[in-house]
Motif scaffolding. Structure first.
Motif, PDB file in Angstrom:
ATOM      1  N   SER A  15      35.113  47.677  38.016  1.00  9.55           N
ATOM      2  CA  SER A  15      36.378  48.038  37.375  1.00  9.55           C
ATOM      3  C   SER A  15      37.098  46.845  36.745  1.00  9.55           C
ATOM      4  O   SER A  15      38.016  47.033  35.958  1.00  9.55           O
ATOM      5  CB  SER A  15      37.305  48.737  38.368  1.00  9.55           C
ATOM      6  N   VAL A  16      36.695  45.617  37.075  1.00 12.44           N
ATOM      7  CA  VAL A  16      37.327  44.421  36.526  1.00 12.44           C
ATOM      8  C   VAL A  16      36.235  43.500  36.000  1.00 12.44           C
ATOM      9  O   VAL A  16      35.223  43.288  36.660  1.00 12.44           O
ATOM     10  CB  VAL A  16      38.144  43.667  37.602  1.00 12.44           C
TER      11      VAL A  16
ATOM     12  N   ASN B  64      40.430  46.217  32.299  1.00 14.91           N
ATOM     13  CA  ASN B  64      40.880  45.243  33.294  1.00 14.91           C
ATOM     14  C   ASN B  64      40.058  43.973  33.135  1.00 14.91           C
ATOM     15  O   ASN B  64      38.881  43.931  33.495  1.00 14.91           O
ATOM     16  CB  ASN B  64      40.697  45.795  34.702  1.00 14.91           C
TER      17      ASN B  64
ATOM     18  N   VAL C 192      45.332  37.778  32.244  1.00  9.79           N
ATOM     19  CA  VAL C 192      44.980  39.045  32.876  1.00  9.79           C
ATOM     20  C   VAL C 192      45.468  40.207  32.027  1.00  9.79           C
ATOM     21  O   VAL C 192      46.503  40.119  31.381  1.00  9.79           O
ATOM     22  CB  VAL C 192      45.558  39.167  34.307  1.00  9.79           C
ATOM     23  N   SER C 193      44.684  41.279  32.047  1.00 10.70           N
ATOM     24  CA  SER C 193      45.127  42.513  31.411  1.00 10.70           C
ATOM     25  C   SER C 193      44.610  43.667  32.251  1.00 10.70           C
ATOM     26  O   SER C 193      43.520  43.600  32.812  1.00 10.70           O
ATOM     27  CB  SER C 193      44.608  42.611  29.976  1.00 10.70           C
ATOM     28  N   GLY C 194      45.413  44.679  32.359  1.00  8.08           N
ATOM     29  CA  GLY C 194      45.030  45.859  33.128  1.00  8.08           C
ATOM     30  C   GLY C 194      45.666  45.876  34.502  1.00  8.08           C
ATOM     31  O   GLY C 194      46.003  44.836  35.069  1.00  8.08           O
TER      32      GLY C 194
ATOM     33  N   ARG D 117      44.369  46.667  37.349  1.00  2.69           N
ATOM     34  CA  ARG D 117      43.503  46.287  38.470  1.00  2.69           C
ATOM     35  C   ARG D 117      43.105  44.812  38.411  1.00  2.69           C
ATOM     36  O   ARG D 117      42.269  44.365  39.179  1.00  2.69           O
ATOM     37  CB  ARG D 117      42.256  47.151  38.471  1.00  2.69           C
ATOM     38  N   ALA D 118      43.679  44.037  37.497  1.00  2.00           N
ATOM     39  CA  ALA D 118      43.219  42.677  37.231  1.00  2.00           C
ATOM     40  C   ALA D 118      43.803  41.623  38.167  1.00  2.00           C
ATOM     41  O   ALA D 118      43.705  40.433  37.879  1.00  2.00           O
ATOM     42  CB  ALA D 118      43.517  42.319  35.790  1.00  2.00           C
TER      43      ALA D 118
END
Length: 117
Positions: free
Chosen positions: A48-49, A74, A104-106, A108-109
């Motif tokens: 997911s990341v 993410n 960072v983006s998202g 979950r990041a």
């Protein structure tokens, strides 16, 4: 740095060079970055990341919705020296983000729960 990966000669050599104010040799830096990225992927399995450390490597990790096409939602990206410092506990996640050393983006990041290795 309890993992056998973290104790590799490349990680030790790269950290020594950074401590002395030198840039590690490219093959050493690459191996150290990839070793620690592999450790992260082992300890936080999932897709997911995406963690990017250009130009040496990237991994997908952290459990959650799997990403399959295009730019992942993410993403965590940083330079190699920052990655070594984060992975080995020499730099804290919050400090690195606040100082702009990690992008960072998202939603979950946030890797703070997985670092240091």
């Amino acid at each position: 740095m309890s993992s056998p990966h973290s104790k590799s000669a490349a990680v030790a050599a790269a950290l020594t060079a950074l401590d002395e104010g030198r840039t590690p040799e490219r093959p050493v830096f690459r191996e150290a970055v990839r070793t620690l990225l592999a450790t992260l992927a082992e300890r936080a399995p999932g897709r997911s990341v995406e963690v990017r450390v250009p130009p040496y490597g990237a991994v997908q990790c952290v459990a959650g919705p799997r990403h399959t096409r295009g730019t992942p939602p993410n993403v965590v990206e940083m330079d190699p020296a920052t990655w070594l410092e984060l992975a080995t506990g020499r730099l804290g996640w919050s400090q690195a983000v606040t100082e702009g050393r990690v992008r960072v983006s998202g939603v979950r990041a946030d890797l703070s729960a997985h670092l240091p290795l």
